[in-house]
Motif scaffolding. Structure first.
Motif, PDB file in Angstrom:
ATOM      1  N   LEU A 133      62.642  50.700  64.376  1.00  0.00           N
ATOM      2  CA  LEU A 133      61.418  50.732  63.593  1.00  0.00           C
ATOM      3  C   LEU A 133      60.222  50.524  64.518  1.00  0.00           C
ATOM      4  O   LEU A 133      60.370  50.111  65.671  1.00  0.00           O
ATOM      5  N   SER A 134      59.049  50.782  63.997  1.00  0.00           N
ATOM      6  CA  SER A 134      57.822  50.504  64.729  1.00  0.00           C
ATOM      7  C   SER A 134      57.395  49.067  64.457  1.00  0.00           C
ATOM      8  O   SER A 134      57.147  48.688  63.309  1.00  0.00           O
ATOM      9  N   LEU A 135      57.302  48.270  65.516  1.00  0.00           N
ATOM     10  CA  LEU A 135      56.880  46.879  65.358  1.00  0.00           C
ATOM     11  C   LEU A 135      55.496  46.803  64.730  1.00  0.00           C
ATOM     12  O   LEU A 135      55.252  45.985  63.837  1.00  0.00           O
ATOM     13  N   TRP A 136      54.588  47.671  65.169  1.00  0.00           N
ATOM     14  CA  TRP A 136      53.214  47.573  64.696  1.00  0.00           C
ATOM     15  C   TRP A 136      53.065  48.078  63.271  1.00  0.00           C
ATOM     16  O   TRP A 136      52.215  47.573  62.527  1.00  0.00           O
ATOM     17  N   ALA A 137      53.887  49.034  62.867  1.00  0.00           N
ATOM     18  CA  ALA A 137      53.871  49.443  61.458  1.00  0.00           C
ATOM     19  C   ALA A 137      54.376  48.309  60.583  1.00  0.00           C
ATOM     20  O   ALA A 137      53.819  48.024  59.515  1.00  0.00           O
ATOM     21  N   LEU A 138      55.432  47.641  61.036  1.00  0.00           N
ATOM     22  CA  LEU A 138      55.965  46.501  60.297  1.00  0.00           C
ATOM     23  C   LEU A 138      54.942  45.368  60.245  1.00  0.00           C
ATOM     24  O   LEU A 138      54.755  44.728  59.204  1.00  0.00           O
ATOM     25  N   ALA A 139      54.279  45.125  61.371  1.00  0.00           N
ATOM     26  CA  ALA A 139      53.265  44.069  61.407  1.00  0.00           C
ATOM     27  C   ALA A 139      52.106  44.398  60.472  1.00  0.00           C
ATOM     28  O   ALA A 139      51.583  43.511  59.779  1.00  0.00           O
ATOM     29  N   ASP A 140      51.691  45.661  60.438  1.00  0.00           N
ATOM     30  CA  ASP A 140      50.604  46.062  59.539  1.00  0.00           C
ATOM     31  C   ASP A 140      50.964  45.792  58.082  1.00  0.00           C
ATOM     32  O   ASP A 140      50.099  45.456  57.266  1.00  0.00           O
ATOM     33  N   CYS A 141      52.230  45.955  57.765  1.00  0.00           N
ATOM     34  CA  CYS A 141      52.695  45.672  56.405  1.00  0.00           C
ATOM     35  C   CYS A 141      52.688  44.173  56.120  1.00  0.00           C
ATOM     36  O   CYS A 141      52.314  43.741  55.036  1.00  0.00           O
ATOM     37  N   ASN A 218      45.841  47.132  61.124  1.00  0.00           N
ATOM     38  CA  ASN A 218      45.791  45.993  60.206  1.00  0.00           C
ATOM     39  C   ASN A 218      46.071  44.686  60.940  1.00  0.00           C
ATOM     40  O   ASN A 218      45.460  43.650  60.656  1.00  0.00           O
ATOM     41  N   THR A 219      47.003  44.746  61.882  1.00  0.00           N
ATOM     42  CA  THR A 219      47.357  43.551  62.648  1.00  0.00           C
ATOM     43  C   THR A 219      46.170  43.078  63.475  1.00  0.00           C
ATOM     44  O   THR A 219      45.887  41.870  63.543  1.00  0.00           O
ATOM     45  N   CYS A 220      45.476  44.022  64.107  1.00  0.00           N
ATOM     46  CA  CYS A 220      44.291  43.662  64.886  1.00  0.00           C
ATOM     47  C   CYS A 220      43.218  43.049  63.991  1.00  0.00           C
ATOM     48  O   CYS A 220      42.557  42.071  64.367  1.00  0.00           O
ATOM     49  N   PHE A 221      43.046  43.635  62.801  1.00  0.00           N
ATOM     50  CA  PHE A 221      42.061  43.071  61.880  1.00  0.00           C
ATOM     51  C   PHE A 221      42.430  41.646  61.504  1.00  0.00           C
ATOM     52  O   PHE A 221      41.551  40.767  61.441  1.00  0.00           O
ATOM     53  N   TYR A 222      43.730  41.404  61.240  1.00  0.00           N
ATOM     54  CA  TYR A 222      44.148  40.052  60.884  1.00  0.00           C
ATOM     55  C   TYR A 222      43.783  39.057  61.981  1.00  0.00           C
ATOM     56  O   TYR A 222      43.176  38.012  61.706  1.00  0.00           O
TER      57      TYR A 222
END
Length: 332
Positions: A133-141, A218-222
């Protein structure tokens, strides 16, 4: 510092009304604390929310559950290790050695959110490698869930009468009654951070996520939003973790403020560098494109006509017709 038995009031908002519930919900074993109940509630709500949003990022509900089940225990360990590392002097015996039995007594308090997030990210990275999976896609979720968990969990500090700020006379000040006649009026920093996380969640879901252009946005925004809030809120608190004995401008450096500043700068740079990113490269779009390529292409299929059937009924098929020239060739 905490005052677990102190009554709480907000004289500028609710007059003489006092909150008197103790930190323990049930006095069983080491106790079931309101803090733990709120963290568990925040986790369950966050998990449900992220599972429902998973398809937006090319993920399944099972992807989210598998990651969370692995990440939670490691996040707790990471949060405790982080706290013990920067409060190590509290765990030393008189001879200077470490009292290891005290280092794991999390029911007495002492979990640092940054340590938990770092450990959770490392665990999620390993899970993503295993599941491709994509770590950053998962993190964005999942960062939406982190906002939810923190917004709810911070109220555990309220029940514990801890993590408050310095003295203030603002209308929304929180009054801690140390005794029947002595009190202190302080910043309710738990409330500041809870509201800051709610605002971050709304911005994320109603604005940032709708124009997401790359995995990790989304992760960067968080980290940008939380870093800004934590930087100024940490400056109000009286129980900060300090970066050992490092000083800057004559003041000891607070770990959370230093880490927040690094996060703010780093995530701002990443967001600026990717402001023109191609959304087609996101994991969800690549996965959808991959699924489309494996579907059979039926655009040129035609319905079966009656002609061949009629030929067969007439005693001559196209295959037989095709065989005749070959037979004639052999005979000649």
């Amino acid at each position: 510092m905490s005052y677990p038995n102190a009554d709480i009031s907000f004289p500028g908002l609710f007059g003489d009304w006092r909150f008197t519930l103790p930190p323990k919900l049930l006095d069983i074993g080491n106790g079931i604390y309101w803090y733990g109940v709120l963290i568990a509630a925040g986790l369950l709500i966050a998990l449900w929310f992220c599972m429902k949003r998973a398809p937006r990022y090319g993920l399944t509900e099972d992807d989210v559950i598998d990651t969370v089940l692995w990440a939670i225990p490691f996040a707790i360990v990471g949060a405790r290790v982080y706290y013990v590392l920067f409060y190590l002097d509290q765990f030393r015996l008189a001879d200077g050695s470490i009292d290891w039995a005290e280092t794991y007594r999390i029911w007495d308090g002492g979990l640092a959110i940054y340590g938990g997030i770092l450990a959770a990210f490392l665990t999620a990275w390993l899970v993503c490698r295993k599941k491709q999976l994509s770590l950053w896609a998962l993190a964005d979720c999942c960062v939406a869930g982190i906002f939810i968990g923190q917004a709810i969990g911070r109220w555990g500090n309220f029940f514990n009468r801890e993590a408050f700020g310095g003295m203030t006379e603002l209308p929304w000040r929180m009054r801690l009654w140390i005794s029947g006649t002595y009190y202190i009026d302080v910043h309710p920093t738990f409330l500041y951070e809870s509201l800051w996380n709610v605002a971050g969640l709304l911005l994320l879901c109603l604005a940032v996520d709708k124009v997401r252009r790359f995995d990790g946005e989304n992760t960067c925004f968080y980290f940008l939003w939380y870093g800004i809030g934590r930087f100024w809120i940490e400056g109000l608190r009286t129980d900060s973790l300090y970066l050992f004995h490092v000083t800057l401008f004559g003041e000891r450096v607070r770990v959370s403020q230093a880490l927040s500043l690094v996060m703010i700068v780093l995530t701002a740079v990443i967001l600026l560098k990717n402001r023109s990113a191609d959304p087609a490269r996101m994991f969800v779009n690549r996965r959808l494109a991959g699924q489309a390529t494996v579907l059979p292409d039926r655009s040129e299929e035609r319905p079966i006509e009656d002609g061949p059937a009629e030929d067969a009924a007439g005693g001559e098929s196209s295959a037989e017709g095709a065989a005749e020239p070959a037979d004639g060739g052999d005979n000649g």
